[in-house]
Write a protein that holds these residues in place. Structure first.
Motif, mmCIF file in Angstrom:
data_model
loop_
_atom_site.group_PDB
_atom_site.id
_atom_site.type_symbol
_atom_site.label_atom_id
_atom_site.label_comp_id
_atom_site.label_asym_id
_atom_site.label_seq_id
_atom_site.Cartn_x
_atom_site.Cartn_y
_atom_site.Cartn_z
ATOM 1 N N UNK A 55 -9.065 -5.209 -17.428
ATOM 2 C CA UNK A 55 -9.757 -4.454 -18.225
ATOM 3 C C UNK A 55 -10.128 -2.791 -17.165
ATOM 4 N N UNK A 56 -10.387 -3.176 -16.210
ATOM 5 C CA UNK A 56 -11.294 -2.248 -15.135
ATOM 6 C C UNK A 56 -10.478 -2.231 -14.231
ATOM 7 N N UNK A 57 -10.513 -3.385 -13.444
ATOM 8 C CA UNK A 57 -9.691 -3.509 -11.939
ATOM 9 C C UNK A 57 -7.987 -2.672 -12.030
ATOM 10 N N UNK A 58 -7.365 -2.979 -12.828
ATOM 11 C CA UNK A 58 -5.742 -2.635 -12.713
ATOM 12 C C UNK A 58 -5.719 -0.718 -12.836
ATOM 13 N N UNK A 59 -6.964 -0.384 -13.535
ATOM 14 C CA UNK A 59 -6.880 1.510 -13.865
ATOM 15 C C UNK A 59 -7.187 1.814 -12.871
ATOM 16 N N UNK A 60 -7.863 1.460 -11.833
ATOM 17 C CA UNK A 60 -8.651 1.371 -10.337
ATOM 18 C C UNK A 60 -7.225 1.568 -9.326
ATOM 19 N N UNK A 61 -6.288 0.310 -9.622
ATOM 20 C CA UNK A 61 -5.319 0.217 -8.965
ATOM 21 C C UNK A 61 -4.240 1.452 -8.886
ATOM 22 N N UNK A 62 -4.581 1.321 -10.297
ATOM 23 C CA UNK A 62 -2.412 2.965 -10.933
ATOM 24 C C UNK A 62 -3.445 3.455 -9.865
ATOM 25 N N UNK A 63 -4.645 3.858 -10.225
ATOM 26 C CA UNK A 63 -4.921 5.223 -8.995
ATOM 27 C C UNK A 63 -4.990 5.458 -7.463
ATOM 28 N N UNK A 64 -5.145 4.119 -6.935
ATOM 29 C CA UNK A 64 -4.734 4.239 -5.849
ATOM 30 C C UNK A 64 -3.348 3.961 -5.757
ATOM 31 N N UNK A 65 -2.409 3.493 -6.202
ATOM 32 C CA UNK A 65 -1.261 2.643 -5.828
ATOM 33 C C UNK A 65 -0.506 3.902 -6.092
ATOM 34 N N UNK A 66 -0.410 4.897 -7.443
ATOM 35 C CA UNK A 66 -0.387 6.500 -7.904
ATOM 36 C C UNK A 66 -0.303 7.707 -6.488
ATOM 37 N N UNK A 67 -0.820 6.980 -5.857
ATOM 38 C CA UNK A 67 -1.786 7.934 -4.637
ATOM 39 C C UNK A 67 0.042 7.927 -3.637
ATOM 40 N N UNK A 68 -0.899 6.542 -3.228
ATOM 41 C CA UNK A 68 0.880 6.497 -2.248
ATOM 42 C C UNK A 68 2.176 6.406 -2.450
ATOM 43 N N UNK A 69 2.463 5.801 -4.201
ATOM 44 C CA UNK A 69 3.553 5.677 -4.697
ATOM 45 C C UNK A 69 3.976 7.955 -4.305
ATOM 46 N N UNK A 70 3.018 8.611 -4.712
ATOM 47 C CA UNK A 70 3.435 9.950 -4.680
ATOM 48 C C UNK A 70 3.786 10.595 -3.226
ATOM 49 N N UNK A 71 2.985 10.143 -2.642
ATOM 50 C CA UNK A 71 3.157 10.610 -0.944
ATOM 51 C C UNK A 71 4.369 9.536 -0.538
ATOM 52 N N UNK A 72 5.210 8.637 -1.253
ATOM 53 C CA UNK A 72 6.683 8.042 -0.690
ATOM 54 C C UNK A 72 5.478 7.177 0.381
ATOM 55 N N UNK A 73 5.066 6.381 0.234
ATOM 56 C CA UNK A 73 4.179 5.562 1.557
ATOM 57 C C UNK A 73 5.424 4.678 1.143
ATOM 58 N N UNK A 74 5.333 3.883 2.769
ATOM 59 C CA UNK A 74 6.439 2.481 2.209
ATOM 60 C C UNK A 74 5.348 0.789 2.102
ATOM 61 N N UNK A 75 6.958 0.191 1.436
ATOM 62 C CA UNK A 75 6.195 -0.982 0.826
ATOM 63 C C UNK A 75 4.942 -2.216 1.801
ATOM 64 N N UNK A 76 5.181 -2.076 2.698
ATOM 65 C CA UNK A 76 4.324 -2.642 3.069
ATOM 66 C C UNK A 76 2.421 -2.070 2.729
ATOM 67 N N UNK A 77 2.574 -0.726 3.389
ATOM 68 C CA UNK A 77 1.735 -0.101 3.440
ATOM 69 C C UNK A 77 0.972 0.247 1.639
ATOM 70 N N UNK A 78 1.596 0.328 0.735
ATOM 71 C CA UNK A 78 1.732 0.367 -1.374
ATOM 72 C C UNK A 78 1.324 -1.269 -0.758
#
Ligand code: GRG
Length: 240
Positions: free
Chosen positions: A138-161
């Protein structure tokens, strides 16, 4: 325009800043995250859900505009969130698909909406394992999407993701536990709360444990992670 802390889009920007300074690339995604958050609050307040009259100290959306409009406002925000990402002019097609995939997975029936369904159906004998599952979805998943999206948009590597995923899961759990603690003064405790299940002292311990876990996950990341540590500390101290 209705206030709110903007915790999730802020997190998106902070994570993005570890890998890139082309901030125009993260604007639409961070808007999309806050739009999904806002839709979830509008729907959560509806009479058929939590039935709340006030949010952020003001009458809830359905109280001001009617139930029909509140339902549609949520539907609109949810749908428009994915338009924001797919219509972004700064990201390449592959990155946009990855972002849509991430955000929809984390907030759909296997994520936030599924967590809300479990929450609605939870019975009085709910145990800690079941409560953690609800909080994760309910809560952690959206916070995860917020953070991981920041890394994905910056094309971070797998380990960093992977590190960002661990960090933001722990931060998301700490965020919800802090929310439960803030509710102690605000409203009658229900059985779907850490405080009811564990008592105040153990709930504070859990908050510290998840916050430490979040700090640990930042250790092997590049760049200056001080701002993210500040965000973990902000959650510990926040009063709203
Ligand atoms: C699909 C009908 C339908 C409903 C969905 C998914 C959903 C309803 C609700 C999501 C569950 C929910 C509201 C979880 C609570 C998460 C939480 C701690 C919200 C408070 O977030 P803050 O403190 O709020 O960031 P502000 O006001 O600062 O934006």
């Amino acid at each position: 325009m209705s206030g709110g802390k903007r915790f999730r889009p802020f997190l998106t920007y902070l994570v993005f800043s570890l890998f890139s300074n082309e901030y125009n690339k993260i604007k639409n995604y961070s808007f999309a995250v806050e739009m999904i958050h806002t839709y979830s609050l509008i729907h959560d307040d509806l009479p058929c859900m939590d039935n709340d009259d006030f949010r952020r100290g003001q009458p809830t959306n359905h109280k001001v505009f009617s139930e029909e409009i509140a339902l549609l406002a949520g539907d609109g925000l949810l749908t428009d969130a994915f338009y924001m990402i797919s219509n972004d002019q700064t990201l390449n097609a592959e990155t946009k698909i990855k972002l849509v995939c991430l955000l929809s997975e984390k907030t759909g029936s296997a994520g936030m909406v599924g967590g809300q369904a479990l929450d609605m159906q939870a019975d009085k004998n709910l145990n800690l394992v079941q409560l953690k599952k609800i909080h994760t979805l309910k809560t952690a998943n959206l916070i995860q999407a917020a953070a991981m999206g920041g890394a994905l948009a910056a094309e971070a590597g797998e380990a960093e993701l992977h590190n960002i995923s661990e960090f933001s899961h722990a931060l998301g759990m700490a965020f919800q536990i802090k929310d439960d603690l803030l509710d102690v003064n605000d409203k009658e405790q229900d059985y779907k709360s850490y405080v009811t299940l564990l008592g105040l002292e153990k709930t504070y311990d859990e908050l510290q444990t998840y916050s430490n876990e979040a700090r640990q996950s930042l250790r092997s990341l590049p760049g200056n992670t001080d701002v993210l540590i500040e965000l973990i500390n902000y959650n510990l101290k926040r009063d709203a």
